[in-house]
Design a protein around this motif. Structure first.
Motif, PDB file in Angstrom:
ATOM      1  N   VAL A 113      -3.177   8.610   1.425  1.00  0.00           N
ATOM      2  CA  VAL A 113      -2.833   9.439   2.574  1.00  0.00           C
ATOM      3  C   VAL A 113      -1.321   9.651   2.588  1.00  0.00           C
ATOM      4  CG1 VAL A 113      -3.025   9.685   5.081  1.00  0.00           C
ATOM      5  CG2 VAL A 113      -4.772   8.420   3.805  1.00  0.00           C
ATOM      6  N   THR A 114      -0.883  10.884   2.852  1.00  0.00           N
ATOM      7  CA  THR A 114       0.545  11.165   2.874  1.00  0.00           C
ATOM      8  C   THR A 114       1.209  10.404   4.012  1.00  0.00           C
ATOM      9  OG1 THR A 114       0.167  13.114   4.247  1.00  0.00           O
ATOM     10  CG2 THR A 114       0.254  13.448   1.869  1.00  0.00           C
ATOM     11  N   ALA A 115       2.420   9.863   3.736  1.00  0.00           N
ATOM     12  CA  ALA A 115       3.221   9.185   4.754  1.00  0.00           C
ATOM     13  C   ALA A 115       4.249  10.177   5.293  1.00  0.00           C
ATOM     14  CB  ALA A 115       3.879   7.954   4.153  1.00  0.00           C
ATOM     15  N   GLY A 116       5.121   9.705   6.183  1.00  0.00           N
ATOM     16  CA  GLY A 116       6.071  10.610   6.829  1.00  0.00           C
ATOM     17  C   GLY A 116       7.069  11.210   5.868  1.00  0.00           C
ATOM     18  N   GLN A 117       7.501  10.465   4.878  1.00  0.00           N
ATOM     19  CA  GLN A 117       8.524  10.947   3.963  1.00  0.00           C
ATOM     20  C   GLN A 117       7.901  11.719   2.816  1.00  0.00           C
ATOM     21  OE1 GLN A 117      10.761   7.569   2.721  1.00  0.00           O
ATOM     22  NE2 GLN A 117      11.237   6.889   4.813  1.00  0.00           N
ATOM     23  N   SER A 118       8.627  12.709   2.320  1.00  0.00           N
ATOM     24  CA  SER A 118       8.133  13.517   1.219  1.00  0.00           C
ATOM     25  C   SER A 118       7.984  12.656  -0.032  1.00  0.00           C
ATOM     26  CB  SER A 118       9.100  14.666   0.957  1.00  0.00           C
ATOM     27  OG  SER A 118       8.676  15.424  -0.150  1.00  0.00           O
ATOM     28  N   GLY A 119       6.805  12.749  -0.677  1.00  0.00           N
ATOM     29  CA  GLY A 119       6.557  11.975  -1.874  1.00  0.00           C
ATOM     30  C   GLY A 119       6.080  10.566  -1.609  1.00  0.00           C
ATOM     31  N   ALA A 120       5.784  10.229  -0.344  1.00  0.00           N
ATOM     32  CA  ALA A 120       5.296   8.891  -0.004  1.00  0.00           C
ATOM     33  C   ALA A 120       3.829   8.960   0.383  1.00  0.00           C
ATOM     34  CB  ALA A 120       6.119   8.297   1.142  1.00  0.00           C
ATOM     35  N   PHE A 121       3.047   8.007  -0.101  1.00  0.00           N
ATOM     36  CA  PHE A 121       1.612   7.942   0.177  1.00  0.00           C
ATOM     37  C   PHE A 121       1.246   6.499   0.518  1.00  0.00           C
ATOM     38  CE2 PHE A 121       2.177  11.606  -2.498  1.00  0.00           C
ATOM     39  CZ  PHE A 121       1.271  12.534  -2.024  1.00  0.00           C
ATOM     40  N   VAL A 122       0.197   6.359   1.324  1.00  0.00           N
ATOM     41  CA  VAL A 122      -0.323   5.046   1.681  1.00  0.00           C
ATOM     42  C   VAL A 122      -1.744   4.928   1.158  1.00  0.00           C
ATOM     43  CG1 VAL A 122      -0.953   3.485   3.554  1.00  0.00           C
ATOM     44  CG2 VAL A 122       1.114   4.873   3.736  1.00  0.00           C
ATOM     45  N   ALA A 123      -2.026   3.868   0.392  1.00  0.00           N
ATOM     46  CA  ALA A 123      -3.384   3.623  -0.116  1.00  0.00           C
ATOM     47  C   ALA A 123      -4.252   3.107   1.034  1.00  0.00           C
ATOM     48  CB  ALA A 123      -3.347   2.617  -1.252  1.00  0.00           C
ATOM     49  N   ARG A 124      -5.407   3.766   1.229  1.00  0.00           N
ATOM     50  CA  ARG A 124      -6.278   3.385   2.340  1.00  0.00           C
ATOM     51  C   ARG A 124      -7.716   3.232   1.832  1.00  0.00           C
ATOM     52  NH1 ARG A 124      -5.823   7.020   7.584  1.00  0.00           N
ATOM     53  NH2 ARG A 124      -3.635   6.409   7.278  1.00  0.00           N
ATOM     54  N   VAL A 125      -8.289   2.068   2.053  1.00  0.00           N
ATOM     55  CA  VAL A 125      -9.671   1.810   1.642  1.00  0.00           C
ATOM     56  C   VAL A 125     -10.617   2.558   2.585  1.00  0.00           C
ATOM     57  CG1 VAL A 125     -11.446   0.037   1.350  1.00  0.00           C
ATOM     58  CG2 VAL A 125      -9.086  -0.427   0.663  1.00  0.00           C
ATOM     59  N   VAL A 126     -11.645   3.183   2.024  1.00  0.00           N
ATOM     60  CA  VAL A 126     -12.587   3.970   2.814  1.00  0.00           C
ATOM     61  C   VAL A 126     -14.004   3.477   2.567  1.00  0.00           C
ATOM     62  CG1 VAL A 126     -11.105   6.010   2.750  1.00  0.00           C
ATOM     63  CG2 VAL A 126     -12.860   5.720   0.990  1.00  0.00           C
ATOM     64  N   GLY A 131       0.787  -1.223   0.000  1.00  0.00           N
ATOM     65  CA  GLY A 131       0.000   0.000   0.000  1.00  0.00           C
ATOM     66  C   GLY A 131       0.816   1.268   0.000  1.00  0.00           C
ATOM     67  N   LEU A 132       2.159   1.178   0.177  1.00  0.00           N
ATOM     68  CA  LEU A 132       3.006   2.357   0.188  1.00  0.00           C
ATOM     69  C   LEU A 132       3.437   2.698  -1.231  1.00  0.00           C
ATOM     70  CD1 LEU A 132       4.476   4.482   1.927  1.00  0.00           C
ATOM     71  CD2 LEU A 132       6.443   2.947   1.970  1.00  0.00           C
ATOM     72  N   VAL A 133       3.285   3.961  -1.597  1.00  0.00           N
ATOM     73  CA  VAL A 133       3.649   4.428  -2.938  1.00  0.00           C
ATOM     74  C   VAL A 133       4.642   5.578  -2.792  1.00  0.00           C
ATOM     75  CG1 VAL A 133       2.801   5.354  -5.114  1.00  0.00           C
ATOM     76  CG2 VAL A 133       1.377   3.802  -3.793  1.00  0.00           C
ATOM     77  N   ARG A 134       5.717   5.530  -3.554  1.00  0.00           N
ATOM     78  CA  ARG A 134       6.697   6.615  -3.569  1.00  0.00           C
ATOM     79  C   ARG A 134       6.709   7.244  -4.959  1.00  0.00           C
ATOM     80  NH1 ARG A 134       9.917   6.071   0.961  1.00  0.00           N
ATOM     81  NH2 ARG A 134       9.889   3.997   1.934  1.00  0.00           N
ATOM     82  N   VAL A 135       6.647   8.580  -4.991  1.00  0.00           N
ATOM     83  CA  VAL A 135       6.690   9.302  -6.265  1.00  0.00           C
ATOM     84  C   VAL A 135       7.751  10.387  -6.169  1.00  0.00           C
ATOM     85  CG1 VAL A 135       4.285   8.853  -6.841  1.00  0.00           C
ATOM     86  CG2 VAL A 135       4.857  10.880  -5.516  1.00  0.00           C
ATOM     87  N   ASP A 136       8.143  10.866  -7.313  1.00  0.00           N
ATOM     88  CA  ASP A 136       9.141  11.936  -7.370  1.00  0.00           C
ATOM     89  C   ASP A 136       8.543  13.210  -6.779  1.00  0.00           C
ATOM     90  OD1 ASP A 136      11.054  13.813  -7.996  1.00  0.00           O
ATOM     91  OD2 ASP A 136      11.434  12.996  -9.996  1.00  0.00           O
ATOM     92  N   ARG A 137       9.315  13.874  -5.953  1.00  0.00           N
ATOM     93  CA  ARG A 137       8.878  15.123  -5.326  1.00  0.00           C
ATOM     94  C   ARG A 137       8.495  16.176  -6.371  1.00  0.00           C
ATOM     95  NH1 ARG A 137       6.593  17.555  -0.987  1.00  0.00           N
ATOM     96  NH2 ARG A 137       6.859  19.785  -1.307  1.00  0.00           N
ATOM     97  N   ALA A 138       9.072  16.064  -7.564  1.00  0.00           N
ATOM     98  CA  ALA A 138       8.777  17.045  -8.618  1.00  0.00           C
ATOM     99  C   ALA A 138       7.304  17.031  -9.008  1.00  0.00           C
ATOM    100  CB  ALA A 138       9.646  16.768  -9.837  1.00  0.00           C
ATOM    101  N   GLN A 172       5.231  20.441  -9.183  1.00  0.00           N
ATOM    102  CA  GLN A 172       4.584  20.872 -10.429  1.00  0.00           C
ATOM    103  C   GLN A 172       3.070  20.954 -10.316  1.00  0.00           C
ATOM    104  OE1 GLN A 172       5.941  17.941 -13.228  1.00  0.00           O
ATOM    105  NE2 GLN A 172       8.094  18.581 -13.094  1.00  0.00           N
ATOM    106  N   GLY A 173       2.504  20.509  -9.199  1.00  0.00           N
ATOM    107  CA  GLY A 173       1.054  20.567  -9.018  1.00  0.00           C
ATOM    108  C   GLY A 173       0.301  19.413  -9.661  1.00  0.00           C
ATOM    109  N   ARG A 174       1.013  18.415 -10.150  1.00  0.00           N
ATOM    110  CA  ARG A 174       0.321  17.272 -10.739  1.00  0.00           C
ATOM    111  C   ARG A 174      -0.304  16.394  -9.653  1.00  0.00           C
ATOM    112  NH1 ARG A 174       4.169  14.427 -15.005  1.00  0.00           N
ATOM    113  NH2 ARG A 174       2.223  13.264 -15.364  1.00  0.00           N
ATOM    114  N   ILE A 175       0.258  16.460  -8.455  1.00  0.00           N
ATOM    115  CA  ILE A 175      -0.341  15.835  -7.272  1.00  0.00           C
ATOM    116  C   ILE A 175      -0.455  16.912  -6.206  1.00  0.00           C
ATOM    117  CG2 ILE A 175      -0.084  14.099  -5.462  1.00  0.00           C
ATOM    118  CD1 ILE A 175       1.520  12.398  -7.386  1.00  0.00           C
ATOM    119  N   THR A 176      -1.671  17.132  -5.713  1.00  0.00           N
ATOM    120  CA  THR A 176      -1.888  18.109  -4.648  1.00  0.00           C
ATOM    121  C   THR A 176      -2.514  17.402  -3.457  1.00  0.00           C
ATOM    122  OG1 THR A 176      -4.076  18.694  -5.509  1.00  0.00           O
ATOM    123  CG2 THR A 176      -2.199  19.994  -6.296  1.00  0.00           C
TER     124      THR A 176
END
Length: 398
Positions: free
Chosen positions: A345-358, A46-53, A57-61
């Motif tokens: 949901v944002t994780a502790g590290q910059s550019g890291a997100f956790v997928a969470r079922v709602v 469920g952890l996803v890491r993306v480039d901080r760029a 660039q506003g592609r992820i807000t």
């Protein structure tokens, strides 16, 4: 021997110093852990890491989850169907073969207009029965008149008069029955049979409308159980929506509705409508309630069989009522992942997100209420959820 001892002493001292230095370096390495992410380490599920760029660039807000009223309207798919008096099936009440088809597909017809005719031996027998019934009535009338004349001369009995009257009434009833049968079949009453009796049964449209379907052809055999034509009135239609939101009551009668072409969004002009009925029965398969909507005035997008989007507004009903005090996120923050609504949901590290079922509550075209899976203050991706889903799927395949 003394000279040899002095020769080996410096060598032993140098070796001992080298071993001590290596031990000190090893202890220092163990005491100072690395602060960099090990590229070879496996991320938890469920952890996803993306480039901080992508964030710069506003592609992820991102934005925090807050409690506020829902914005937007409740939009559900709907289908245009004929009303109870807006559709008719035309068929033959007797067996026979199609003799003529007088209306083309798509042509407008008036109520009572002949669409086709049927050659029917059964209709000929009905006509012959009508002629026989009429002949018996004429004979019974004459017999009764003779008995009445004989009664004046006292040349007959009361029993004979009664029998003549009974025959007359029976013949009269037979004529009435034959005429009713002819009328129900749409066959004009035949004249005297002085040759072959050929009767064609006309098939008439029961409503004003358009011939939308032809299910027969010239010479085809037909029977009472077969539908031959379908006629639909464009002016007698209703829009039927499926209300699947279990968190809110179905809209009541009078609720205002905007009707849009399917998938057109709000940038297209809408037709106005209002709820005329909400069926209390829940469909076994879709678990939805049927909501019937009547367009207010002419609406070009509402034709029988067309699909539209029904947007329920807050005027005049509960469908658009806003949900106060609920956890609310933008609808763009929710995306389907393996059949489950998911937020990142944002994780502790910059550019890291956790997928969470709602678990979702009310959903409008702008917002979604969250019943479970997120907490107030959680920071989630509000745009770019598609990018994060793609990264999640790619990471799971590696």
């Amino acid at each position: 021997m003394i000279h040899r001892a002095w020769f080996f002493a410096p060598v032993l001292l140098a070796g001992a110093s080298l071993v001590a230095c290596r031990k000190d370096e090893a202890h220092a390495s163990e005491a100072t852990p690395s602060t960099e992410h090990d590229a070879g380490a496996k991320d938890p599920p469920g952890l996803v890491r993306v480039d901080r760029a992508l964030l710069d660039q506003g592609r992820i807000t991102t934005a925090p989850v807050t409690r506020r009223p829902l914005k937007g309207d409740v939009r559900v798919p709907a289908e245009t169907v004929a009303s109870e008096n807006g559709s008719a099936e035309v068929g033959a009440l007797v067996a026979g073969r199609v003799a003529s088809i007088d209306v083309r597909d798509g042509e407008a017809v008036k109520r009572g207009q002949v669409i086709a005719t049927i050659d029917s031996p059964e209709a000929a027998r009905v006509g012959a029965d009508a002629i026989r019934a009429r002949a018996r009535f004429v004979a019974a009338t004459r017999k009764h008149d003779r008995q009445k004349a004989l009664e004046t001369d006292r040349a007959t009995s009361g029993l004979a008069i009664d029998e003549a009257f009974a025959e007359l009434e029976t013949a009269r009833a037979d004529v009435a029955a034959s005429r009713s049968l002819l009328a129900s079949l749409g066959i004009p009453e035949p004249g005297n049979a002085d040759g072959a009796l050929l009767l064609r049964v006309p098939l008439r449209s029961p409503i004003d409308g358009v011939l939308v379907e032809r299910l027969t052809s010239l010479g085809a055999p037909v029977g009472p159980e077969k539908t031959l034509f379908r006629v639909v009135s464009n002016d007698r239609v209703v829009v039927e929506a499926r209300w699947t939101d279990p968190s809110a009551p179905a809209p009541g009668v009078g609720t205002k509705v905007d009707l849009f072409p399917r998938g057109a969004g709000t940038n297209r002009s809408a037709c106005k409508g209002a709820v005329i009925a909400t069926l209390a029965v829940v469909d076994d398969k879709t678990r939805a309630k049927r909501v019937r909507i009547a367009p207010e005035g002419p609406c070009p997008i509402v034709t029988p069989g067309s699909f539209v989007d029904a947007a329920f507004t807050s005027e005049g009903g509960d469908a658009g009522a806003q949900e106060n005090g609920a956890l609310v996120v933008p609808r763009s923050a929710i995306i389907d992942v393996r059949g489950a609504p998911t937020a990142f949901v944002t994780a502790g590290q910059s550019g890291a997100f956790v997928a969470r079922v709602v678990r979702l509550g009310r959903v409008t075209n702008e917002d979604a209420a969250i019943e479970d899976g997120l907490a107030e203050g959680d920071r989630i991706a509000t745009t770019g959820a598609v990018l994060l889903k793609g990264e999640l799927m790619r990471a799971e395949l590696e």
